[in-house]
Design a protein around this motif. Sequence first.
Motif, PDB file in Angstrom:
ATOM      1  N   PRO A 165       0.815  -1.218   0.000  1.00 25.17           N
ATOM      2  CA  PRO A 165       0.000   0.000   0.000  1.00 25.17           C
ATOM      3  C   PRO A 165       0.848   1.268   0.000  1.00 25.17           C
ATOM      4  CG  PRO A 165      -0.057  -1.094   2.142  1.00 25.17           C
ATOM      5  CD  PRO A 165       0.613  -2.041   1.203  1.00 25.17           C
ATOM      6  N   ARG A 166       2.142   1.128   0.271  1.00 25.17           N
ATOM      7  CA  ARG A 166       3.039   2.287   0.243  1.00 25.17           C
ATOM      8  C   ARG A 166       3.641   2.528  -1.134  1.00 25.17           C
ATOM      9  NH1 ARG A 166       7.639   2.016   3.080  1.00 25.17           N
ATOM     10  NH2 ARG A 166       7.627  -0.218   3.512  1.00 25.17           N
ATOM     11  N   SER A 167       3.308   1.679  -2.088  1.00 31.57           N
ATOM     12  CA  SER A 167       3.903   1.777  -3.418  1.00 31.57           C
ATOM     13  C   SER A 167       2.844   2.049  -4.473  1.00 31.57           C
ATOM     14  CB  SER A 167       4.632   0.466  -3.753  1.00 31.57           C
ATOM     15  OG  SER A 167       5.079   0.456  -5.090  1.00 31.57           O
ATOM     16  N   HIS A 168       3.140   3.008  -5.347  1.00 38.12           N
ATOM     17  CA  HIS A 168       2.253   3.307  -6.473  1.00 38.12           C
ATOM     18  C   HIS A 168       3.102   3.452  -7.724  1.00 38.12           C
ATOM     19  CE1 HIS A 168      -0.020   6.160  -9.140  1.00 38.12           C
ATOM     20  NE2 HIS A 168      -0.890   5.194  -8.982  1.00 38.12           N
ATOM     21  N   ILE A 169       2.793   2.670  -8.759  1.00 40.59           N
ATOM     22  CA  ILE A 169       3.521   2.720 -10.030  1.00 40.59           C
ATOM     23  C   ILE A 169       2.588   3.256 -11.108  1.00 40.59           C
ATOM     24  CG2 ILE A 169       4.732   1.381 -11.791  1.00 40.59           C
ATOM     25  CD1 ILE A 169       5.440  -0.638  -9.599  1.00 40.59           C
ATOM     26  N   GLU A 170       3.067   4.236 -11.839  1.00 38.20           N
ATOM     27  CA  GLU A 170       2.281   4.828 -12.925  1.00 38.20           C
ATOM     28  C   GLU A 170       3.049   4.672 -14.233  1.00 38.20           C
ATOM     29  OE1 GLU A 170      -0.086   8.993 -14.008  1.00 38.20           O
ATOM     30  OE2 GLU A 170       1.167   8.858 -12.209  1.00 38.20           O
ATOM     31  N   HIS A 171       2.359   4.202 -15.276  1.00 37.20           N
ATOM     32  CA  HIS A 171       2.988   4.057 -16.582  1.00 37.20           C
ATOM     33  C   HIS A 171       2.814   5.365 -17.351  1.00 37.20           C
ATOM     34  CE1 HIS A 171       2.225  -0.357 -15.706  1.00 37.20           C
ATOM     35  NE2 HIS A 171       3.523  -0.194 -15.691  1.00 37.20           N
ATOM     36  N   ILE A 172       3.886   6.133 -17.355  1.00 36.14           N
ATOM     37  CA  ILE A 172       3.811   7.484 -17.891  1.00 36.14           C
ATOM     38  C   ILE A 172       5.219   7.970 -18.217  1.00 36.14           C
ATOM     39  CG2 ILE A 172       3.948   8.496 -15.570  1.00 36.14           C
ATOM     40  CD1 ILE A 172       2.101  10.741 -16.520  1.00 36.14           C
ATOM     41  N   ASP A 173       5.324   8.838 -19.197  1.00 37.04           N
ATOM     42  CA  ASP A 173       6.579   9.500 -19.514  1.00 37.04           C
ATOM     43  C   ASP A 173       7.029  10.330 -18.308  1.00 37.04           C
ATOM     44  OD1 ASP A 173       8.126  11.953 -20.503  1.00 37.04           O
ATOM     45  OD2 ASP A 173       8.082  10.719 -22.317  1.00 37.04           O
ATOM     46  N   ALA A 174       8.305  10.271 -17.988  1.00 40.35           N
ATOM     47  CA  ALA A 174       8.820  10.982 -16.818  1.00 40.35           C
ATOM     48  C   ALA A 174       8.583  12.490 -16.909  1.00 40.35           C
ATOM     49  CB  ALA A 174      10.308  10.690 -16.643  1.00 40.35           C
ATOM     50  N   GLN A 175       8.699  13.050 -18.128  1.00 42.55           N
ATOM     51  CA  GLN A 175       8.465  14.484 -18.288  1.00 42.55           C
ATOM     52  C   GLN A 175       7.022  14.842 -17.934  1.00 42.55           C
ATOM     53  OE1 GLN A 175      10.721  17.101 -19.408  1.00 42.55           O
ATOM     54  NE2 GLN A 175       9.006  18.244 -18.533  1.00 42.55           N
ATOM     55  N   LEU A 176       6.084  14.010 -18.351  1.00 49.33           N
ATOM     56  CA  LEU A 176       4.680  14.263 -18.033  1.00 49.33           C
ATOM     57  C   LEU A 176       4.413  14.051 -16.545  1.00 49.33           C
ATOM     58  CD1 LEU A 176       2.963  12.527 -21.083  1.00 49.33           C
ATOM     59  CD2 LEU A 176       3.486  14.962 -20.777  1.00 49.33           C
ATOM     60  N   TRP A 177       5.102  13.093 -15.949  1.00 45.08           N
ATOM     61  CA  TRP A 177       4.911  12.786 -14.520  1.00 45.08           C
ATOM     62  C   TRP A 177       5.274  13.981 -13.651  1.00 45.08           C
ATOM     63  CZ3 TRP A 177       7.956  12.374 -10.120  1.00 45.08           C
ATOM     64  CH2 TRP A 177       7.412  11.645  -9.050  1.00 45.08           C
ATOM     65  N   ILE A 178       6.416  14.604 -13.933  1.00 43.63           N
ATOM     66  CA  ILE A 178       6.843  15.723 -13.087  1.00 43.63           C
ATOM     67  C   ILE A 178       5.975  16.960 -13.293  1.00 43.63           C
ATOM     68  CG2 ILE A 178       9.227  14.929 -12.889  1.00 43.63           C
ATOM     69  CD1 ILE A 178       9.982  16.987 -15.021  1.00 43.63           C
ATOM     70  N   GLU A 179       5.234  16.997 -14.404  1.00 46.93           N
ATOM     71  CA  GLU A 179       4.362  18.141 -14.673  1.00 46.93           C
ATOM     72  C   GLU A 179       2.996  18.013 -14.006  1.00 46.93           C
ATOM     73  OE1 GLU A 179       4.214  18.278 -18.889  1.00 46.93           O
ATOM     74  OE2 GLU A 179       6.283  18.997 -19.122  1.00 46.93           O
ATOM     75  N   GLN A 180       2.672  16.830 -13.474  1.00 46.36           N
ATOM     76  CA  GLN A 180       1.373  16.650 -12.832  1.00 46.36           C
ATOM     77  C   GLN A 180       1.285  17.518 -11.573  1.00 46.36           C
ATOM     78  OE1 GLN A 180       1.125  12.404 -12.184  1.00 46.36           O
ATOM     79  NE2 GLN A 180       0.221  12.052 -14.190  1.00 46.36           N
ATOM     80  N   PRO A 181       0.211  18.295 -11.425  1.00 46.42           N
ATOM     81  CA  PRO A 181       0.105  19.204 -10.280  1.00 46.42           C
ATOM     82  C   PRO A 181       0.292  18.507  -8.929  1.00 46.42           C
ATOM     83  CG  PRO A 181      -1.602  19.692 -11.891  1.00 46.42           C
ATOM     84  CD  PRO A 181      -0.920  18.441 -12.361  1.00 46.42           C
TER      85      PRO A 181
END
Length: 254
Positions: A110-126
Motif C-alpha cells: 500500500p506504500r507503493s504506487h507505479i504509474e505508466h507514464i513518460d517521466a516528463q509528463l509525470w513531473i508536470e502533474q500538479p
Amino acid sequence: MSAQQPSEDDIPTMSELAGVRYLHLGTEWVQGAMRVRRPDQLVLAYAQQMMAWLLFLEPEKDSHVGILGLGAGSLLRYTLAHTPAQVDTAEWNPGVTAICRAYFRLPESPRSHIEHIDAQLWIEQPGNIGRYMALMVDLYDASAQGPVRESLEFYTGCYQSLGDAGVMTVNLFGDHASFPRNMANIRAAFGGRVLELPEVDAGNRVVLAFKGPVLQVSTAVFLERAAHVESCYKLPARRWARHLLSLRPEGLSI
C-alpha cells in the motif's frame, strides 16, 4: 522514456549468473539487477549510490520518495524494505513492470504506487509538485548510452517536484558525451547546488542535487551521519562521505 510505444529493442529480457538476475531491454546492457536470495539488497554499486540522499535526509512514515525509471525494481524494493516512506514510481514501459512482477519480486504494498507514464509528463502533474523529499532519476532506453530525459526543462521539473527541502539523485555516464550537457542543466535547475559521487561500475556516475535551506555541516557531524547510514541501511556511506569531504575538506556547505 518516450511518449511513443516501446520498440522491439525495448522489450524486457533477463539473464542470470551466479545467483544474480539481470534485466535487459533486448540488448546486452544491464538495466538493473537482483540477488535472487536477497531481493531487497542493492547489487550494483551505482544503485547503492542512488540512495546517497540518506546522508542528508531521514525518511519518516509521511515522507514521499519518487523514482523515475523502474529498472529491475531495485530502488523500489530497497526503499520499501528499509524505510517507512511512501514510494511513487514513474515507468514508461508496462513490459518492464510486468517482468518485474513475474521475475524480480516487485513488492505489492500500500506504500507503493507505479504509474505508466513518460517521466516528463509525470513531473508536470500538479499533484507531484512540491511532494517529494527525495527523487531518484534513472532513465535509460535499450542503448543505455545516456539519459533519455536530460533537458533543462526536465531538471527544472525535478526541482519543482521536491519539497521545501529535498535531494535528487541522478544516474549519469561520466565518460559519455551527454555528461557535460546533463551536468550543465542540473546545475542551472538547482542553482549550482550539486555534488558528484565517484564513478563506479561501467562508467556510472551518480550526481546529487539539493533544494532548500543552505546545508552547512562539519566534517565530524557528517562522518557521524555517514556511520549511522552505514549501520542502519547497510550502505557504504562512510566511503561516500570521505569522497565528498575530500572535495571540501573544511566540511560540507551546499
